[in-house]
Design an enzyme around this catalytic site. Structure first.
Site: not given
Length: 249
Positions: A157, A190
């Protein structure tokens, strides 16, 4: 009009960034393969019989997919020595970078608390992240998920949202524009849309750490430590509650 040469270091860096982004997307969506008739059953049959087979398979699949993606990214980045040359000026020393990474944990938790308070008392959103709860449920059944959530996911990420997205935008935009866009995309990925503010604030803090030190190591340390602490607390919530109950009142 200036045209970037296909053989120039800048074009090579842009191409590497694109490949890193595509590899991350492929890793995220790779579970679709299990929907192909016969493929899912094949992998299910490799696992011991359990009512939680689907969670075990998901945990192992994500871990292996992320690991393969990270290895390929590493090979691509190794071939491009300029990939991390995003900012002008000297980078922070390793010691200073580690210090900012540790400080970043406290900044991230503080930002998360403030964002959560705004969600609850201003926006009327109930506390608690469904995304975090789902990951914890899978982790309790398949502990291999810890490798993904604490080690692999933070590295991937940060490579994607800080180096590729933020690092590309900062070339033509100011800090706030680049940080907000990358942080918002970080929040969206997310898939916990109720708590977009919390994830966006975390993304902003990680971008600040990267911008401050000019090293991706700082947000990686903060991201890993934060995920690790949350995982540790969540998995030992009952024990922590028991210890709290035994304290003198």
């Amino acid at each position: 009009m200036h045209v970037t040469s296909l053989s120039s270091p800048k074009f090579k860096t842009q191409k590497t960034a694109l490949y890193v982004l595509l590899l991350y997307i492929v890793a995220l969506l790779s579970g679709i393969i299990l929907k192909i008739p016969g493929v899912g059953n094949f992998f299910f049959n490799l696992l011991p019989d359990s009512e939680y087979k689907v969670f075990v398979l998901a945990a192992w699949w994500n871990t292996i997919a992320f690991l393969i993606a990270l290895i390929i990214m590493g090979l691509l980045m190794r071939r491009n020595k300029q990939f991390f040359d995003v900012f002008k000026g000297p980078r922070a020393s390793i010691g200073v970078t580690i210090g900012w990474g540790i400080l970043g944990v406290f900044l991230a938790f503080s930002g998360q608390i403030v964002a959560s308070l705004i969600e609850v008392y201003v926006l009327g959103i109930k506390p608690g992240s469904e995304n975090t709860q789902m990951i914890m449920d899978i982790t309790r059944i398949a502990p291999i998920m810890v490798v993904t959530s604490v080690l692999l996911a933070p590295i991937l990420e940060e490579l994607v949202f800080r180096r590729v997205i933020f690092g590309s935008l900062i070339q033509t935009q100011n800090f706030w524009v680049a940080a907000l866009i990358s942080a918002f995309v970080f929040a969206l990925i997310h898939r916990d849309f109720t708590h977009l503010l919390v994830y966006t604030v975390m993304g902003l803090i990680f971008s600040f750490l990267y911008y401050k030190t000019k090293r991706l190591l700082a947000p990686i340390i903060a991201h890993m430590a934060m995920n690790g602490l949350v995982t540790l607390v969540q998995l030992n919530a009952d024990k922590i509650q028991q210890m709290t109950d035994t304290l003198p009142k």
